[in-house]
Design a protein around this motif. Structure first.
Motif, PDB file in Angstrom:
ATOM      1  N   ARG A 144      41.053  44.645  23.586  1.00 29.50           N
ATOM      2  CA  ARG A 144      41.666  45.069  24.843  1.00 29.50           C
ATOM      3  C   ARG A 144      41.932  43.864  25.736  1.00 29.50           C
ATOM      4  O   ARG A 144      41.410  42.779  25.501  1.00 29.50           O
ATOM      5  N   ASN A 145      42.737  44.087  26.772  1.00 27.97           N
ATOM      6  CA  ASN A 145      42.901  43.059  27.792  1.00 27.97           C
ATOM      7  C   ASN A 145      42.524  43.637  29.140  1.00 27.97           C
ATOM      8  O   ASN A 145      42.618  44.849  29.355  1.00 27.97           O
ATOM      9  N   GLU A 146      42.085  42.773  30.039  1.00 28.50           N
ATOM     10  CA  GLU A 146      41.630  43.213  31.349  1.00 28.50           C
ATOM     11  C   GLU A 146      41.910  42.128  32.375  1.00 28.50           C
ATOM     12  O   GLU A 146      42.086  40.952  32.020  1.00 28.50           O
ATOM     13  N   ALA A 147      41.949  42.519  33.625  1.00 30.09           N
ATOM     14  CA  ALA A 147      42.197  41.563  34.701  1.00 30.09           C
ATOM     15  C   ALA A 147      41.034  40.592  34.837  1.00 30.09           C
ATOM     16  O   ALA A 147      39.875  40.960  34.645  1.00 30.09           O
ATOM     17  N   LEU A 148      41.344  39.342  35.174  1.00 36.53           N
ATOM     18  CA  LEU A 148      40.298  38.325  35.302  1.00 36.53           C
ATOM     19  C   LEU A 148      39.304  38.675  36.398  1.00 36.53           C
ATOM     20  O   LEU A 148      38.112  38.372  36.288  1.00 36.53           O
ATOM     21  N   GLU A 149      39.790  39.319  37.460  1.00 42.02           N
ATOM     22  CA  GLU A 149      38.901  39.624  38.581  1.00 42.02           C
ATOM     23  C   GLU A 149      38.154  40.945  38.415  1.00 42.02           C
ATOM     24  O   GLU A 149      37.330  41.305  39.260  1.00 42.02           O
ATOM     25  N   SER A 150      38.426  41.677  37.326  1.00 42.96           N
ATOM     26  CA  SER A 150      37.792  42.986  37.149  1.00 42.96           C
ATOM     27  C   SER A 150      36.367  42.847  36.620  1.00 42.96           C
ATOM     28  O   SER A 150      36.003  41.843  35.999  1.00 42.96           O
ATOM     29  N   ASP A 151      35.571  43.861  36.856  1.00 38.82           N
ATOM     30  CA  ASP A 151      34.215  43.886  36.315  1.00 38.82           C
ATOM     31  C   ASP A 151      34.275  44.060  34.803  1.00 38.82           C
ATOM     32  O   ASP A 151      35.164  44.749  34.283  1.00 38.82           O
TER      33      ASP A 151
END
Length: 309
Positions: A144-151
């Motif tokens: 998966r990919n996720e935002a850098l600032e996300s938990d």
């Protein structure tokens, strides 16, 4: 239990729009098709077709039954393939769920490593952008990919492994006025026509949307797609600009330029989740090692490796 063969016939009649059309496609007689439909209607207690002029029309119940049977029939097809694999000695199987750019850029290497380590293993890859529920079976490895600032996200029953952090880049026609800049401020794209490659508002699309909001504007989309290759083609036709992850910057038309973004920079984290599975533990470890290898290879600028968390 419903006969899967009769469900296949139901779907064929709905698709063809007639008993005769379905019979021709299935290499059956119209009488046989009609008989199977009558039995299915009796088993389910449903009215499946109604007369319409000289033909028939599927009822809402028939349409719903055909739609709900899609996954069950796909699972049975997969079971048939499993039996065939077992019959010829291909007993091992490993399943992946990932997004399209990873499937294109990384999975050839991963599959090659798995083929070398276990030549009889069958590799299954589902695109999680198209199958949010996980595809046909629970994946052994979910990417998966996720935002850098996300938990950090964790999946029950899986171990989390961060592979890379990468920037997203502005892609625009090579003759665009902004090409004179090495770095483009997000706010400069306020009045540009935008091409979206994440029409389903997945993680990457959300990351781009948040960056635009931070810069104080909402993108003015001229086209929204679910494929970054098509988005690049539209950008090459000078129909707008798009923002593409580093991993997807391959095979681009020659008349496109790539620029870094600032104010804010736009980035994402790519994470692999490995399933705890006693039987396939060796294959899963081999695949994870291959993923780390390919993630560590040099590629577009501003992509950097991240140690496992």
């Amino acid at each position: 239990m419903l006969d899967p063969h009769r469900l296949v016939i139901l779907r064929a009649v709905i698709s063809a729009g007639s008993v005769h059309g379905a019979a021709a496609g299935l290499h059956l007689t119209p009488a046989t098709v009609s008989q199977h439909l009558r039995v299915l209607a009796r088993q389910t207690g449903l009215v499946l077709f109604e007369k319409s002029g000289r033909g028939i029309e599927a009822t809402p119940a028939a349409l719903h039954l055909a739609e709900e049977s899609t996954r069950a029939l796909a699972d049975l097809e997969r079971l048939d393939r499993t039996v065939a694999d077992l019959r010829v000695g291909r007993a091992e199987r490993i399943t992946f769920s990932c997004f399209a750019s990873v499937a294109q850029a990384w999975m050839p290497h991963v599959v090659g490593v798995l083929r070398t380590a276990s030549p009889t293993t069958v590799v299954e890859i589902s695109i999680n952008e198209l199958h949010p529920s996980g595809g046909r079976r629970q994946p052994d490895i979910e990417i998966r990919n996720e935002a850098l600032e996300s938990d950090p996200v964790n999946l029950n029953g899986y171990q989390r492994h961060v592979l890379i952090e990468e920037e997203l880049h502005l892609v625009l026609p090579a003759n665009h006025p902004l090409c004179v800049q090495e770095v483009v401020e997000m706010v400069q794209l306020r009045d540009e026509p935008w091409i979206d490659h994440d029409i389903n508002d997945g993680p990457t699309g959300q990351i781009i949307a948040r960056a635009c909001t931070t810069a104080g504007f909402t993108p003015r989309y001229v086209a929204r797609l679910d494929d970054h290759h098509s988005a690049l083609s539209l950008a090459a036709a000078a129909l707008g600009v798009t923002v593409i992850p580093s991993i997807a910057l391959t095979g681009m038309p020659d008349n496109l330029s790539v620029r870094s973004l600032a104010g804010p920079t736009v980035g994402r984290r790519i994470v692999a989740f490995t399933r705890a599975h006693r039987v396939r533990a060796r294959l899963i470890h081999t695949a994870l090692t291959a993923l780390r290898e390919i993630a560590d290879q040099p590629r577009a600028p501003h992509t950097r490796r991240v140690d496992q968390l």
